[in-house]
Design a protein around this motif. Structure first.
Motif, PDB file in Angstrom:
ATOM      1  N   ILE A  97       0.844  -1.207   0.000  1.00 36.86           N
ATOM      2  CA  ILE A  97       0.000   0.000   0.000  1.00 36.86           C
ATOM      3  C   ILE A  97       0.874   1.249   0.000  1.00 36.86           C
ATOM      4  O   ILE A  97       0.644   2.195  -0.774  1.00 36.86           O
ATOM      5  N   ILE A  98       1.918   1.239   0.848  1.00 37.78           N
ATOM      6  CA  ILE A  98       2.817   2.387   0.935  1.00 37.78           C
ATOM      7  C   ILE A  98       3.603   2.554  -0.358  1.00 37.78           C
ATOM      8  O   ILE A  98       3.777   3.675  -0.875  1.00 37.78           O
ATOM      9  N   ALA A  99       4.094   1.434  -0.914  1.00 45.66           N
ATOM     10  CA  ALA A  99       4.870   1.493  -2.149  1.00 45.66           C
ATOM     11  C   ALA A  99       4.025   2.018  -3.306  1.00 45.66           C
ATOM     12  O   ALA A  99       4.488   2.836  -4.112  1.00 45.66           O
ATOM     13  N   LEU A 100       2.784   1.572  -3.374  1.00 44.90           N
ATOM     14  CA  LEU A 100       1.897   2.024  -4.446  1.00 44.90           C
ATOM     15  C   LEU A 100       1.662   3.531  -4.341  1.00 44.90           C
ATOM     16  O   LEU A 100       1.718   4.251  -5.345  1.00 44.90           O
ATOM     17  N   ALA A 101       1.444   3.999  -3.128  1.00 43.93           N
ATOM     18  CA  ALA A 101       1.177   5.426  -2.911  1.00 43.93           C
ATOM     19  C   ALA A 101       2.422   6.287  -3.099  1.00 43.93           C
ATOM     20  O   ALA A 101       2.313   7.484  -3.409  1.00 43.93           O
ATOM     21  N   SER A 102       3.604   5.683  -2.961  1.00 46.29           N
ATOM     22  CA  SER A 102       4.853   6.448  -3.024  1.00 46.29           C
ATOM     23  C   SER A 102       5.203   6.903  -4.430  1.00 46.29           C
ATOM     24  O   SER A 102       5.973   7.845  -4.607  1.00 46.29           O
ATOM     25  N   ALA A 121      -6.142  -1.929  -2.110  1.00 43.39           N
ATOM     26  CA  ALA A 121      -5.440  -0.767  -2.673  1.00 43.39           C
ATOM     27  C   ALA A 121      -5.255  -0.863  -4.178  1.00 43.39           C
ATOM     28  O   ALA A 121      -5.083   0.159  -4.859  1.00 43.39           O
ATOM     29  N   PHE A 122      -5.305  -2.075  -4.720  1.00 41.73           N
ATOM     30  CA  PHE A 122      -5.058  -2.272  -6.143  1.00 41.73           C
ATOM     31  C   PHE A 122      -6.346  -2.365  -6.958  1.00 41.73           C
ATOM     32  O   PHE A 122      -6.283  -2.553  -8.176  1.00 41.73           O
ATOM     33  N   SER A 123      -7.461  -2.220  -6.313  1.00 43.12           N
ATOM     34  CA  SER A 123      -8.743  -2.245  -7.021  1.00 43.12           C
ATOM     35  C   SER A 123      -8.752  -1.161  -8.094  1.00 43.12           C
ATOM     36  O   SER A 123      -8.402  -0.009  -7.829  1.00 43.12           O
ATOM     37  N   GLY A 124      -9.118  -1.545  -9.311  1.00 45.81           N
ATOM     38  CA  GLY A 124      -9.166  -0.592 -10.411  1.00 45.81           C
ATOM     39  C   GLY A 124      -7.889  -0.506 -11.224  1.00 45.81           C
ATOM     40  O   GLY A 124      -7.882   0.095 -12.302  1.00 45.81           O
ATOM     41  N   TYR A 125      -6.813  -1.096 -10.720  1.00 44.61           N
ATOM     42  CA  TYR A 125      -5.554  -1.082 -11.470  1.00 44.61           C
ATOM     43  C   TYR A 125      -5.570  -2.145 -12.570  1.00 44.61           C
ATOM     44  O   TYR A 125      -6.106  -3.241 -12.381  1.00 44.61           O
ATOM     45  N   ARG A 126      -4.958  -1.815 -13.698  1.00 42.56           N
ATOM     46  CA  ARG A 126      -4.714  -2.794 -14.745  1.00 42.56           C
ATOM     47  C   ARG A 126      -3.474  -3.585 -14.349  1.00 42.56           C
ATOM     48  O   ARG A 126      -2.422  -3.012 -14.071  1.00 42.56           O
ATOM     49  N   ALA A 184       0.372 -11.581  -3.308  1.00 36.68           N
ATOM     50  CA  ALA A 184       0.639 -10.677  -2.186  1.00 36.68           C
ATOM     51  C   ALA A 184      -0.314  -9.487  -2.188  1.00 36.68           C
ATOM     52  O   ALA A 184      -0.586  -8.904  -1.128  1.00 36.68           O
ATOM     53  N   LEU A 185      -0.812  -9.107  -3.358  1.00 41.14           N
ATOM     54  CA  LEU A 185      -1.726  -7.968  -3.442  1.00 41.14           C
ATOM     55  C   LEU A 185      -3.029  -8.230  -2.690  1.00 41.14           C
ATOM     56  O   LEU A 185      -3.712  -7.290  -2.286  1.00 41.14           O
ATOM     57  N   LEU A 186      -3.358  -9.489  -2.496  1.00 42.97           N
ATOM     58  CA  LEU A 186      -4.598  -9.840  -1.795  1.00 42.97           C
ATOM     59  C   LEU A 186      -4.590  -9.336  -0.355  1.00 42.97           C
ATOM     60  O   LEU A 186      -5.653  -9.129   0.236  1.00 42.97           O
ATOM     61  N   ALA A 187      -3.395  -9.132   0.197  1.00 45.09           N
ATOM     62  CA  ALA A 187      -3.284  -8.692   1.592  1.00 45.09           C
ATOM     63  C   ALA A 187      -3.235  -7.172   1.726  1.00 45.09           C
ATOM     64  O   ALA A 187      -3.124  -6.658   2.840  1.00 45.09           O
ATOM     65  N   LEU A 207      -7.467 -20.020  -7.264  1.00 41.98           N
ATOM     66  CA  LEU A 207      -6.605 -19.655  -8.379  1.00 41.98           C
ATOM     67  C   LEU A 207      -6.355 -18.150  -8.366  1.00 41.98           C
ATOM     68  O   LEU A 207      -7.254 -17.360  -8.063  1.00 41.98           O
ATOM     69  N   LEU A 208      -5.137 -17.773  -8.716  1.00 41.38           N
ATOM     70  CA  LEU A 208      -4.721 -16.378  -8.600  1.00 41.38           C
ATOM     71  C   LEU A 208      -5.567 -15.451  -9.465  1.00 41.38           C
ATOM     72  O   LEU A 208      -6.014 -14.397  -8.995  1.00 41.38           O
ATOM     73  N   GLN A 209      -5.774 -15.801 -10.707  1.00 39.27           N
ATOM     74  CA  GLN A 209      -6.559 -14.933 -11.594  1.00 39.27           C
ATOM     75  C   GLN A 209      -7.935 -14.652 -11.008  1.00 39.27           C
ATOM     76  O   GLN A 209      -8.399 -13.511 -11.005  1.00 39.27           O
ATOM     77  N   ASP A 210      -8.573 -15.695 -10.476  1.00 36.84           N
ATOM     78  CA  ASP A 210      -9.917 -15.521  -9.898  1.00 36.84           C
ATOM     79  C   ASP A 210      -9.894 -14.554  -8.726  1.00 36.84           C
ATOM     80  O   ASP A 210     -10.752 -13.660  -8.616  1.00 36.84           O
ATOM     81  N   ARG A 211      -8.914 -14.720  -7.848  1.00 33.47           N
ATOM     82  CA  ARG A 211      -8.860 -13.891  -6.653  1.00 33.47           C
ATOM     83  C   ARG A 211      -8.524 -12.436  -6.985  1.00 33.47           C
ATOM     84  O   ARG A 211      -9.022 -11.511  -6.333  1.00 33.47           O
ATOM     85  N   LEU A 212      -7.680 -12.236  -7.966  1.00 30.70           N
ATOM     86  CA  LEU A 212      -7.351 -10.869  -8.374  1.00 30.70           C
ATOM     87  C   LEU A 212      -8.592 -10.155  -8.919  1.00 30.70           C
ATOM     88  O   LEU A 212      -8.843  -8.987  -8.604  1.00 30.70           O
ATOM     89  N   ILE A 213      -9.365 -10.869  -9.698  1.00 30.32           N
ATOM     90  CA  ILE A 213     -10.598 -10.282 -10.230  1.00 30.32           C
ATOM     91  C   ILE A 213     -11.570  -9.967  -9.095  1.00 30.32           C
ATOM     92  O   ILE A 213     -12.244  -8.932  -9.095  1.00 30.32           O
ATOM     93  N   GLU A 214     -11.605 -10.832  -8.085  1.00 30.32           N
ATOM     94  CA  GLU A 214     -12.512 -10.635  -6.944  1.00 30.32           C
ATOM     95  C   GLU A 214     -12.187  -9.360  -6.160  1.00 30.32           C
ATOM     96  O   GLU A 214     -13.092  -8.738  -5.597  1.00 30.32           O
ATOM     97  N   ILE A 215     -10.908  -8.961  -6.118  1.00 29.68           N
ATOM     98  CA  ILE A 215     -10.556  -7.741  -5.368  1.00 29.68           C
ATOM     99  C   ILE A 215     -10.712  -6.486  -6.228  1.00 29.68           C
ATOM    100  O   ILE A 215     -10.408  -5.380  -5.775  1.00 29.68           O
ATOM    101  N   GLY A 216     -11.170  -6.662  -7.456  1.00 31.23           N
ATOM    102  CA  GLY A 216     -11.533  -5.503  -8.261  1.00 31.23           C
ATOM    103  C   GLY A 216     -10.489  -4.987  -9.228  1.00 31.23           C
ATOM    104  O   GLY A 216     -10.608  -3.863  -9.721  1.00 31.23           O
ATOM    105  N   VAL A 217      -9.463  -5.807  -9.536  1.00 32.25           N
ATOM    106  CA  VAL A 217      -8.469  -5.348 -10.505  1.00 32.25           C
ATOM    107  C   VAL A 217      -8.980  -5.572 -11.923  1.00 32.25           C
ATOM    108  O   VAL A 217      -9.899  -6.356 -12.168  1.00 32.25           O
ATOM    109  N   ASP A 218      -8.371  -4.870 -12.860  1.00 32.66           N
ATOM    110  CA  ASP A 218      -8.646  -5.056 -14.286  1.00 32.66           C
ATOM    111  C   ASP A 218      -7.600  -6.032 -14.805  1.00 32.66           C
ATOM    112  O   ASP A 218      -6.524  -5.637 -15.259  1.00 32.66           O
ATOM    113  N   TYR A 219      -7.901  -7.318 -14.710  1.00 36.42           N
ATOM    114  CA  TYR A 219      -6.931  -8.363 -15.029  1.00 36.42           C
ATOM    115  C   TYR A 219      -6.720  -8.466 -16.540  1.00 36.42           C
ATOM    116  O   TYR A 219      -7.674  -8.565 -17.305  1.00 36.42           O
ATOM    117  N   GLN A 220      -5.444  -8.451 -16.935  1.00 32.96           N
ATOM    118  CA  GLN A 220      -5.072  -8.489 -18.347  1.00 32.96           C
ATOM    119  C   GLN A 220      -4.400  -9.828 -18.654  1.00 32.96           C
ATOM    120  O   GLN A 220      -3.255 -10.061 -18.265  1.00 32.96           O
TER     121      GLN A 220
END
Length: 231
Positions: A126-131, A156-161, A144-147, A182-195
Motif C-alpha cells: 500500500i505504501i509502495a503504491l502510494a509512493s 489498494a489495487f482495485s481498479g488497477y490494470r 501478495a496484493l490480496l493482503a 486460483l490467482l486470476q480468480d482472486r485478483l478479479i474478486e478484489i476488483g483489478v482489471d486483469y489483463q
C-alpha cells in the motif's frame, strides 16, 4: 547507486485443497533475470522475507525443460547459488521504504502460501503504491496484493490494470484441479482489471507505478520496464 528491495517468499510449500503440501518456493528465473538486469544497471539488491528466513528455491524451476536444456539448467542453478543476497535477508517487518528506490516481488507458488495473507507485506505494498516508486510484481507474486487491504476495507489495487499467473497456465501446469483457489480468480474478486496474455508468453502490464508480469518469461521484461522508470 540506489537500492532495490526484493520481497520474497519464506514458504517452501503450497497447501492444496486436500491438505497436502506441494513443494515450492521462489521461481529461479524470476529472481535471476531481474537481479541481473538491476545489478547490471548499477543498483544494489536487498532481500526481505517474512521473519528474515532464507527464501527457499523451488527446485522444479531448475529443470532443463524450463531453462532451454541441461546447459541452461546448470547455468541458472549456478547463478542462483552465486546470489549472496538471498542468503542474508532482512526481516520484512524491519523494512523502511525510504531506503529504497523500487520494490520487486519475484514469484513462484511460495507467495500463494505466505505473502497472500501477510499483513506486513500488504502494508508495504500500500505504501509502495502510494509512493510512486516503481513496484514490480510477477507471476504468482501478485498473490501478495490480496493482503493489501486499506482502512476502509477495500483493496489498494482495485481498479488497477495488472496481470499475474493465469488460470490457463495453472491448468496447464497441472495444479489447478488441486488448488484451494486460483490467482486470476482472486485478483478479479478484489476488483483489478486483469489483463490475460497468451500462456507462457511474455506479458507485462504497466499502470502508473505498478509493473506486473504474467509468468516467468515476463520477469526480465518487467524489470526492463522498472529500469525505464528509474532513469
Amino acid at each position: 547507486m540506489s537500492k532495490i528491495l526484493f520481497v520474497m517468499t519464506g514458504a517452501d510449500h503450497w497447501t492444496l485443497a486436500d491438505g497436502s503440501k506441494h513443494p515450492t518456493g521462489f521461481w529461479a528465473e524470476e529472481l535471476v533475470a531481474p537481479y541481473q538486469a538491476f545489478t547490471a544497471a548499477g543498483h544494489e539488491i536487498v532481500v526481505a522475507t517474512p521473519g528474515g528466513v532464507v527464501p527457499p528455491l523451488d527446485q522444479g524451476s531448475l529443470a532443463p525443460q524450463f531453462n532451454g536444456g541441461e546447459e541452461g539448467a546448470k547455468k541458472i542453478a549456478d547463478t542462483v547459488a552465486s546470489i549472496s543476497e538471498i542468503q542474508h535477508p532482512i526481516r520484512l517487518q524491519d523494512v523502511d521504504l525510504d531506503d529504497y528506490a523500487a520494490v520487486f516481488y519475484p514469484g513462484g507458488h511460495g507467495p500463494m502460501e505466505d505473502l497472500a495473507v501477510d499483513a506486513t507485506s500488504g502494508k508495504l505494498l500500500i505504501i509502495a503504491l502510494a509512493s510512486g516508486k516503481p513496484l514490480g510484481v510477477v507471476c504468482h507474486a501478485p498473490a501478495a496484493l490480496l493482503a493489501a487491504t486499506t482502512a476502509n476495507g477495500n483493496n489498494a489495487f482495485s481498479g488497477y490494470r495488472l496481470t499475474g499467473f493465469s488460470n490457463a497456465e495453472e491448468t496447464q501446469s497441472g495444479l489447478a484441479a488441486g488448488a484451494k483457489w486460483l490467482l486470476q480468480d482472486r485478483l478479479i474478486e478484489i476488483g483489478v482489471d486483469y489483463q490475460e496474455g497468451e500462456p507462457w508468453a511474455p506479458n507485462v502490464v504497466v499502470d502508473r507505478n505498478l509493473i506486473t508480469g504474467q509468468n516467468p518469461a515476463s520477469a526480465g521484461p518487467a524489470a526492463a520496464e522498472m529500469l525505464k522508470k528509474l532513469t
